[in-house]
Design an enzyme around this catalytic site. Structure first.
Site, short mmCIF file in Angstrom:
data_model
loop_
_atom_site.label_atom_id
_atom_site.label_comp_id
_atom_site.label_asym_id
_atom_site.label_seq_id
_atom_site.Cartn_x
_atom_site.Cartn_y
_atom_site.Cartn_z
N HIS A 187 0.84 -1.20 0.00
CA HIS A 187 0.00 0.00 0.00
C HIS A 187 0.88 1.26 0.00
CE1 HIS A 187 -3.29 2.63 0.79
NE2 HIS A 187 -4.09 1.73 1.35
N GLU A 295 -0.21 1.11 -5.77
CA GLU A 295 -0.08 -0.04 -4.89
C GLU A 295 -0.08 -1.37 -5.66
OE1 GLU A 295 -3.31 0.30 -2.05
OE2 GLU A 295 -3.47 2.44 -2.53
#
Length: 321
Positions: A187, A295
């Site tokens: 992330h 991500e």
């Protein structure tokens, strides 16, 4: 697992006269995080809670990752910013039997990982840091362990080189009798100067799931023309690109090239003004102007890991331009 006599600074692997300076790894006094520095000036900081990379600076000291001013770094909550690691579920999955009761984004980012050591060599200009989390690790979130009772072993590696940062994961199933499904996502919050000047290439013609809007989630396709994605409002998309790399440019200048290895998806996220203001751990409220999440992950479906097998995936973020 903490060692009673763990040194604050790990010794260099070699002290042979004539060798060039070697990378160093230093722990904070409370052993909650560590920092790696290259002789050329680049550095990273990793919080053992979540094995979360919370800082990546180039040789001039310029920060490349966005970290919320309100991010919790005391192990009380997943970190807002840096590179949190998502495993074994992306978001929530109420219809998936194995992960339906897990908290959002699983437990990897809310467990305390064990530092396994560093590696380098005379031919290696960077440093590789290894972290471990398993079903037997004391730092594993106990609630998650009860909700996902599989025998697993995770090795997460963070490799810093002068012009790049690589994060990779190996997720092994240690129980021959119990296959499990998992999802993985890195992330990554990239720091930018002005989100309105950001252009992302490498997604042209890619199908994606749009998680924003009245009909969300909806399946769409990124146009081939223009070949760039710009961020003009709240954005939350899960792409499945055919290209292995995505480039993030700002004001026409390439800044980051994100290459995926065995990770089929790319999530692009920016909360924009209203959502950013509504999140207590997102500060400043206008911080959305200075970040974009790109991500890499395997989240479009499930990775089935049989007993004794492993899933591996990695991203490399290269500084360009």
């Amino acid at each position: 697992m903490d060692r009673a006599n763990k040194p604050k600074t790990l010794p260099k692997l070699s002290s042979t006269p004539g060798l060039p300076p070697q990378p160093t790894v230093t722990f904070t006094d409370d052993n909650s995080r560590l920092r790696a520095d290259l002789p050329t000036g680049e550095s990273i900081e990793v919080l053992l809670y979540g094995a979360t990379v919370i800082s990546w600076k180039d040789a001039t000291g310029d920060e490349k990752l966005w970290l919320s001013e309100a991010a919790k770094l005391d192990g009380s909550k997943a970190v807002r910013g840096g590179i949190p690691l998502v495993f074994p579920v992306f978001g929530t999955a109420p219809d998936h039997p194995q992960t339906k009761d897990l908290p959002q984004h699983g437990f990897a980012r809310t467990s305390r990982w064990e530092f396994l050591g560093k590696s380098t060599s005379e031919s290696m200009v960077g440093v590789k840091l290894d972290f471990g989390l398993s079903s037997a690790t004391p730092g594993l979130d106990p609630k998650a362990a009860a909700l996902w009772p599989f025998k697993f072993n995770l090795i997460y590696s963070v490799t810093l080189n002068p012009e790049s940062l690589t994060t990779s994961i190996v997720a092994t199933n240690d129980d021959a009798a119990a296959p499990f499904d998992c999802q993985v996502l890195m992330h990554t919050y990239l720091r930018v100067k002005d989100i309105t000047a950001v252009e992302i290439t490498g997604l042209a013609s890619a199908p994606y799931t749009d998680k924003v809007g009245p009909s969300a989630p909806s399946t769409k396709t990124q146009p081939a023309t223009p070949p760039t994605l710009t961020i003009t409002g709240e954005t939350d998309r899960v792409y499945t690109p055919t290209e292995d790399a995505v480039t993030v440019s700002e004001a026409g200048q390439p800044r980051f090239r994100v290459t995926r290895d065995n990770l089929a998806n790319v999530v692009v996220w920016n909360p924009w003004a209203d959502k950013a203001a509504a999140m207590a751990d997102f500060k400043p409220d206008d911080g959305y102007k200075n970040m974009v999440c790109v991500e890499p992950g395997a989240v479009g479906g499930w990775q089935a890991v049989e007993g004794g097998d492993a899933f591996e995936g990695a991203q490399t973020i290269k500084l360009v331009g």
